[in-house]
Each structure stands twice: as C-alpha cells, then as structure tokens.
Design a protein around this motif. Sequence first.
Motif, PDB file in Angstrom:
ATOM      1  N   CYS A  71      38.775  36.791  56.002  1.00  0.00           N
ATOM      2  CA  CYS A  71      39.827  36.496  54.740  1.00  0.00           C
ATOM      3  C   CYS A  71      41.074  37.242  55.156  1.00  0.00           C
ATOM      4  O   CYS A  71      41.715  36.847  54.876  1.00  0.00           O
ATOM      5  CB  CYS A  71      38.961  37.399  53.535  1.00  0.00           C
ATOM      6  N   CYS A  74      44.192  35.350  56.254  1.00  0.00           N
ATOM      7  CA  CYS A  74      45.147  34.467  54.989  1.00  0.00           C
ATOM      8  C   CYS A  74      45.623  35.430  54.096  1.00  0.00           C
ATOM      9  O   CYS A  74      46.545  35.157  53.189  1.00  0.00           O
ATOM     10  CB  CYS A  74      44.340  33.563  54.514  1.00  0.00           C
ATOM     11  N   HIS A  75      44.834  36.572  54.196  1.00  0.00           N
ATOM     12  CA  HIS A  75      45.040  37.470  53.005  1.00  0.00           C
ATOM     13  C   HIS A  75      45.516  38.806  53.691  1.00  0.00           C
ATOM     14  O   HIS A  75      44.794  39.287  54.128  1.00  0.00           O
ATOM     15  CB  HIS A  75      44.096  37.776  52.003  1.00  0.00           C
ATOM     16  N   GLY A 124      47.489  33.088  51.545  1.00  0.00           N
ATOM     17  CA  GLY A 124      47.185  33.300  50.095  1.00  0.00           C
ATOM     18  C   GLY A 124      47.834  34.662  49.538  1.00  0.00           C
ATOM     19  O   GLY A 124      48.647  35.172  50.377  1.00  0.00           O
ATOM     20  N   GLN A 125      47.580  35.163  48.444  1.00  0.00           N
ATOM     21  CA  GLN A 125      48.214  36.083  47.821  1.00  0.00           C
ATOM     22  C   GLN A 125      47.941  37.652  48.412  1.00  0.00           C
ATOM     23  O   GLN A 125      46.674  37.589  49.023  1.00  0.00           O
ATOM     24  CB  GLN A 125      48.015  36.315  46.405  1.00  0.00           C
ATOM     25  N   ARG A 133      44.464  43.019  38.731  1.00  0.00           N
ATOM     26  CA  ARG A 133      45.073  41.918  37.836  1.00  0.00           C
ATOM     27  C   ARG A 133      43.823  41.040  37.315  1.00  0.00           C
ATOM     28  O   ARG A 133      44.163  40.500  36.630  1.00  0.00           O
ATOM     29  CB  ARG A 133      46.245  41.087  38.742  1.00  0.00           C
ATOM     30  N   TRP A 139      35.386  34.526  37.793  1.00  0.00           N
ATOM     31  CA  TRP A 139      36.447  33.993  38.259  1.00  0.00           C
ATOM     32  C   TRP A 139      36.455  34.000  39.676  1.00  0.00           C
ATOM     33  O   TRP A 139      36.712  33.063  40.433  1.00  0.00           O
ATOM     34  CB  TRP A 139      37.710  34.800  37.427  1.00  0.00           C
ATOM     35  N   LYS A 143      36.296  30.853  42.457  1.00  0.00           N
ATOM     36  CA  LYS A 143      37.190  30.810  43.591  1.00  0.00           C
ATOM     37  C   LYS A 143      36.745  30.783  44.833  1.00  0.00           C
ATOM     38  O   LYS A 143      36.964  29.945  45.788  1.00  0.00           O
ATOM     39  CB  LYS A 143      38.157  32.167  43.458  1.00  0.00           C
ATOM     40  N   SER A 154      44.763  23.938  45.933  1.00  0.00           N
ATOM     41  CA  SER A 154      44.354  25.030  46.947  1.00  0.00           C
ATOM     42  C   SER A 154      43.947  24.822  48.297  1.00  0.00           C
ATOM     43  O   SER A 154      43.225  23.729  48.473  1.00  0.00           O
ATOM     44  CB  SER A 154      43.234  25.952  46.256  1.00  0.00           C
ATOM     45  N   ASN A 155      44.411  25.506  49.296  1.00  0.00           N
ATOM     46  CA  ASN A 155      44.046  25.197  50.809  1.00  0.00           C
ATOM     47  C   ASN A 155      43.085  26.499  51.186  1.00  0.00           C
ATOM     48  O   ASN A 155      42.982  26.776  52.348  1.00  0.00           O
ATOM     49  CB  ASN A 155      44.901  24.802  51.469  1.00  0.00           C
ATOM     50  N   MET A 156      42.518  27.094  50.212  1.00  0.00           N
ATOM     51  CA  MET A 156      41.650  28.270  50.614  1.00  0.00           C
ATOM     52  C   MET A 156      40.131  27.662  50.921  1.00  0.00           C
ATOM     53  O   MET A 156      39.666  26.671  49.917  1.00  0.00           O
ATOM     54  CB  MET A 156      41.570  29.229  49.353  1.00  0.00           C
ATOM     55  N   PRO A 157      39.656  27.843  52.152  1.00  0.00           N
ATOM     56  CA  PRO A 157      38.195  27.218  52.304  1.00  0.00           C
ATOM     57  C   PRO A 157      37.445  27.624  51.335  1.00  0.00           C
ATOM     58  O   PRO A 157      37.405  28.691  50.757  1.00  0.00           O
ATOM     59  CB  PRO A 157      38.003  27.934  53.709  1.00  0.00           C
ATOM     60  N   TYR A 159      33.410  28.971  50.392  1.00  0.00           N
ATOM     61  CA  TYR A 159      32.571  29.576  50.939  1.00  0.00           C
ATOM     62  C   TYR A 159      31.227  29.281  50.226  1.00  0.00           C
ATOM     63  O   TYR A 159      30.623  30.347  49.616  1.00  0.00           O
ATOM     64  CB  TYR A 159      32.884  31.138  50.681  1.00  0.00           C
TER      65      TYR A 159
HETATM   66  C1  HEC Z   1      42.939  29.466  55.113  1.00  0.00           C
HETATM   67  C2  HEC Z   1      43.418  30.580  54.361  1.00  0.00           C
HETATM   68  C3  HEC Z   1      42.385  31.462  53.559  1.00  0.00           C
HETATM   69  C4  HEC Z   1      41.268  31.924  53.680  1.00  0.00           C
HETATM   70  C5  HEC Z   1      40.703  32.088  55.160  1.00  0.00           C
HETATM   71  C6  HEC Z   1      40.959  32.725  52.563  1.00  0.00           C
HETATM   72  N1  HEC Z   1      41.867  32.242  51.305  1.00  0.00           N
HETATM   73 FE1  HEC Z   1      41.990  33.167  49.595  1.00  0.00          FE
HETATM   74  N2  HEC Z   1      43.401  32.185  49.124  1.00  0.00           N
HETATM   75  C7  HEC Z   1      44.007  31.383  50.042  1.00  0.00           C
HETATM   76  C8  HEC Z   1      45.199  30.605  49.235  1.00  0.00           C
HETATM   77  C9  HEC Z   1      46.050  29.509  49.925  1.00  0.00           C
HETATM   78  C10 HEC Z   1      45.056  31.161  47.866  1.00  0.00           C
HETATM   79  C11 HEC Z   1      45.927  30.742  46.906  1.00  0.00           C
HETATM   80  C12 HEC Z   1      45.339  29.337  46.253  1.00  0.00           C
HETATM   81  C13 HEC Z   1      44.401  29.724  45.238  1.00  0.00           C
HETATM   82  O1  HEC Z   1      44.392  30.467  44.376  1.00  0.00           O
HETATM   83  O2  HEC Z   1      43.373  29.020  45.497  1.00  0.00           O
HETATM   84  C14 HEC Z   1      44.062  31.911  47.913  1.00  0.00           C
HETATM   85  C15 HEC Z   1      43.717  32.833  46.847  1.00  0.00           C
HETATM   86  C16 HEC Z   1      42.633  33.700  46.777  1.00  0.00           C
HETATM   87  C17 HEC Z   1      42.515  34.673  45.703  1.00  0.00           C
HETATM   88  C18 HEC Z   1      43.014  34.602  44.458  1.00  0.00           C
HETATM   89  C19 HEC Z   1      44.271  35.690  44.461  1.00  0.00           C
HETATM   90  C20 HEC Z   1      45.325  35.692  43.235  1.00  0.00           C
HETATM   91  O3  HEC Z   1      45.803  36.756  43.003  1.00  0.00           O
HETATM   92  O4  HEC Z   1      45.181  34.879  42.291  1.00  0.00           O
HETATM   93  C21 HEC Z   1      41.261  35.463  45.922  1.00  0.00           C
HETATM   94  C22 HEC Z   1      40.793  36.618  45.085  1.00  0.00           C
HETATM   95  C23 HEC Z   1      41.045  34.947  47.341  1.00  0.00           C
HETATM   96  N3  HEC Z   1      41.857  34.066  47.638  1.00  0.00           N
HETATM   97  C24 HEC Z   1      40.106  35.710  48.131  1.00  0.00           C
HETATM   98  C25 HEC Z   1      39.555  35.366  49.498  1.00  0.00           C
HETATM   99  C26 HEC Z   1      38.489  35.829  50.232  1.00  0.00           C
HETATM  100  C27 HEC Z   1      37.446  36.920  49.563  1.00  0.00           C
HETATM  101  C28 HEC Z   1      38.442  35.287  51.248  1.00  0.00           C
HETATM  102  C29 HEC Z   1      37.296  35.538  52.439  1.00  0.00           C
HETATM  103  C30 HEC Z   1      36.007  35.265  51.973  1.00  0.00           C
HETATM  104  C31 HEC Z   1      39.469  34.500  51.312  1.00  0.00           C
HETATM  105  N4  HEC Z   1      40.283  34.275  50.163  1.00  0.00           N
HETATM  106  C32 HEC Z   1      39.822  33.516  52.321  1.00  0.00           C
HETATM  107  C33 HEC Z   1      43.935  31.062  51.572  1.00  0.00           C
HETATM  108  C34 HEC Z   1      43.013  31.460  52.019  1.00  0.00           C
END
Ligand code: HEC
Length: 224
Positions: A71, A74-75, A124-125, A133, A139, A143, A154-157, A159
């Motif tokens: 994670c 990207c975060h 991501g954020q 928040r 939720w 996600k 969204s381009n978050m993978p 899981y």
């Molecule tokens: C390839 C990049 C990528 C990876 C790896 C990734 N994310 Fe994300 N994530 C994003 C993007 C882009 C967004 C914003 C778009 C959306 O809301 O889906 C996001 C949004 C989120 C949010 C919402 C945040 C908010 O304030 O609204 C959470 C929580 C989150 N990710 C958790 C995770 C967790 C936990 C993992 C690992 C298991 C992870 N992400 C892995 C790209 C990624």
Amino acid sequence: MKKEFPVFILGLAAAFVVPLIFLILVPYLQLSNADPEVYSEEDDVPTAWAYPSVWTGANKEGEHVYASLGCAYCHTQMVRPTYAGADMWRKGWGGNEEDGLARETRAADYSNDRRAMLGYMRIGQDLANVGARQRDRAWYHAKLYNARIQNVDSNMPSYKNLYRKQQIAQPSANAIKLEGRFAVEEGYEVVPTEKAEALVDYLLSRKMDAPLPGKNEEEEVAAK
Ligand code: HEC
C-alpha cells in the motif's frame, strides 16, 4: 592512477557514510529515547494522557498486511508542512478539523508503529489521518474489495484475495454490499477474512492528530 584509486574508494565510502550518519544515526539517537510529553492543565486534554498516545485496537497484524501488500507504494502517511506542499489545504488530511485538531505530522506520531509507513509515492490520498475522516468499516471493506464500487475511475488495485465468497447459510452482518455489475451469484455473499479485518483496524487507527502538549500555551503567546 595508483594514488587515485584509494582516493576514489575513500570518496565512495564517505558518500555513503556521511548521509548514513546525518540522515539515520543522528535522528535515531535524538528521537529514539525521547520521553512522552505530558499534557498540562492548559492543554484542555485529560491530564493522565501523554503525547504520543498509545494506539488501541489490534492493528499490529494490520500493519504487517499493509506492508506486505505494498500500500505504501501509492499511499503516504505524512502530512507535510505547508512550505513543502499543500497537504494542510486538503480536507481532512490533517485530521479532525471540526474539533480543531488538524495539524502537520510530527516524528513522534510514529512512535507506536513498528514501521513508519511514510510511503514512496502519492498516487492515492495521504492516509496519516484516514481513520479520523472515515470511521465506517463497511466503507473500507468495499474500497479494498474493489475500489471502483465507490469511484468508477479509481486506479487502486482490487484486493479480492482478502475476501471470501461463500454460500449464504445465514446472511452475515459483515458481508459487503454488492450491486449491479459487482453482484455475485444468487445465494452467495462476500465476507472479509481475518487479514481484511486486521487491515481495516490498522487503517482506523491512522489518526495522527492527537493534540500536541503545550499547544494552547503557544497560541496564548502568539496572541499576546
Ligand atoms: C496503484 C496504486 C495504489 C495502491 C497499491 C493502493 N492504493 Fe489505495 N488508492 C489509490 C488511489 C488512486 C485512490 C483514490 C481513488 C479511490 O478513492 O479509489 C486510493 C484510495 C484509497 C483509500 C481512500 C482514501 C480516502 O481518503 O478516501 C484508502 C483507504 C486506500 N486507498 C487504502 C489502500 C490500502 C489499504 C492499500 C493496500 C492494501 C492501497 N490503498 C493500495 C491507489 C492505490
């Protein structure tokens, strides 16, 4: 040539050792033994508390899941001061604004983490205060299961491997609500595994907005 080689090796060693000392060793020695600061009465916080406060909840396992799934690629988990970026202008990034708690992240905020997940890139954020928040477990599960349920672009993978599809015997309270193109076959539901629950516990614990000791005093001095 003979003389240049030892100088080259020495220079190379210095190029690694000097940053190691100033970026890692000195900050480590300065911060690793810092005592928790205690709030005073002016701070308007229960005085039995100390900063940094100890996280509650089983989030150590979640920290491991967060690390192992990458994670942090990207975060970030770091709210930068305004001179270094516009983080504090983003709603909720600095923490609970309504309670006047929003602030930048400090080194001591990570004291209770085994690893400080500062992050590599910010695709991501920032998640330093995501637990402040967003408090709704469902939720987070939606996600993680498929980020496009909430955000089509969204381009978050996804899981999905953290979730289990099972036949409904008795509908589970924590099953993810899946409609339209995300729906699963009739008679089936998708429920979080222990790993998913631990990860959500960890995310809910991301609240780096505990008030800083002496904050009110500083404000009073500034007002004078
Ligand atoms: C390839 C990049 C990528 C990876 C790896 C990734 N994310 Fe994300 N994530 C994003 C993007 C882009 C967004 C914003 C778009 C959306 O809301 O889906 C996001 C949004 C989120 C949010 C919402 C945040 C908010 O304030 O609204 C959470 C929580 C989150 N990710 C958790 C995770 C967790 C936990 C993992 C690992 C298991 C992870 N992400 C892995 C790209 C990624």
